[in-house]
Design a protein around this motif. Structure first.
Motif, short mmCIF file in Angstrom:
data_model
loop_
_atom_site.label_atom_id
_atom_site.label_comp_id
_atom_site.label_asym_id
_atom_site.label_seq_id
_atom_site.Cartn_x
_atom_site.Cartn_y
_atom_site.Cartn_z
N ASN A 9 0.86 -1.20 0.00
CA ASN A 9 0.00 0.00 0.00
C ASN A 9 0.88 1.24 0.00
O ASN A 9 1.33 1.70 1.06
N ASN A 54 0.23 4.22 -0.21
CA ASN A 54 -0.34 5.37 0.49
C ASN A 54 0.03 5.41 1.96
O ASN A 54 -0.18 6.43 2.62
N GLU A 59 -8.36 1.20 0.58
CA GLU A 59 -9.51 2.11 0.48
C GLU A 59 -10.72 1.44 1.14
O GLU A 59 -11.27 0.45 0.64
#
Length: 206
Positions: free
Chosen positions: A48, A50, A65
């Motif tokens: 991930n 992010n 998400e």
């Protein structure tokens, strides 16, 4: 076994854990984010980029998400029930899930951060007031919607109820006055009575 990364103080992790419980899935949750770290490690960022929670791994499939994870799990394990197959129902559910994430959450977050995660002497009263006013207007919209139906998209519980209930849980937990919303309160009471919401909607805010 489904693997979930994320701390339970995160509203977005709550959505995913509740969904897994609602579906009766076996899962393993790893504390991550906030004081637990993990999300900045090379191993996590490879999965991930992010560096956020939640994240899941389901038989080698990695997904992040929160609302997307809720959709995925419901589509895989509860098509036609929690994940509507009728297109009108499905996209009605999608619409409200997006509204939670793009409209209601950005309005409520400043007040939450100030009242829960900011020391009293450092709080910005104007930020709290502005956030409160914005959320009250949105709660009026949600209350009017629920006046016409038992759950978010009709007479049965679906994926749409989970993100909205997590947001309402946070709103109801803030130490400030709020207007009475009878239809939201009726819906939220019925949601909290669901066994799968235990350990999610009965947690104190942090």
């Amino acid at each position: 076994m489904l693997k979930i990364w994320g701390r339970m103080s995160s509203i977005n992790v709550k959505k995913v854990v509740w969904t897994a419980q609602e579906l009766g899935l076996d899962f393993q949750r790893t504390e991550a984010g906030g004081q637990f770290g993990v999300v900045k490690t090379p191993e996590y960022m490879q999965l991930n980029p992010n560096s956020l929670v939640p994240m899941i791994e389901d038989e080698g499939f990695v997904l992040w998400e929160s609302n997307v994870i809720v959709r995925y799990l419901c589509a895989r394990h509860s098509a036609g029930e929690m994940y509507p197959t009728d297109l009108h129902e499905r996209f009605d559910a999608e619409r409200w899930m997006d509204w939670q994430q793009t409209t209601l959450n950005p309005a409520s977050r400043p007040g939450f951060v100030q009242l829960i995660r900011t020391p009293p002497e450092q709080r910005d009263a104007a930020l709290v007031a502005d956030s409160n006013a914005a959320v009250e207007a949105l709660m009026a919209t949600l209350d009017a919607h629920l006046a016409q139906r038992y759950f978010m998209i009709g007479e049965r519980f679906t994926m749409a109820d989970i993100p909205l209930a997590c947001e309402v849980h946070r709103w109801f937990g803030l130490p400030q006055p709020r207007q009475s919303r009878p239809h939201i309160e009726r819906w939220y009471d019925s949601i909290r009575a669901r066994q799968a919401s235990k350990g999610v909607l009965d947690l104190a805010l942090s």
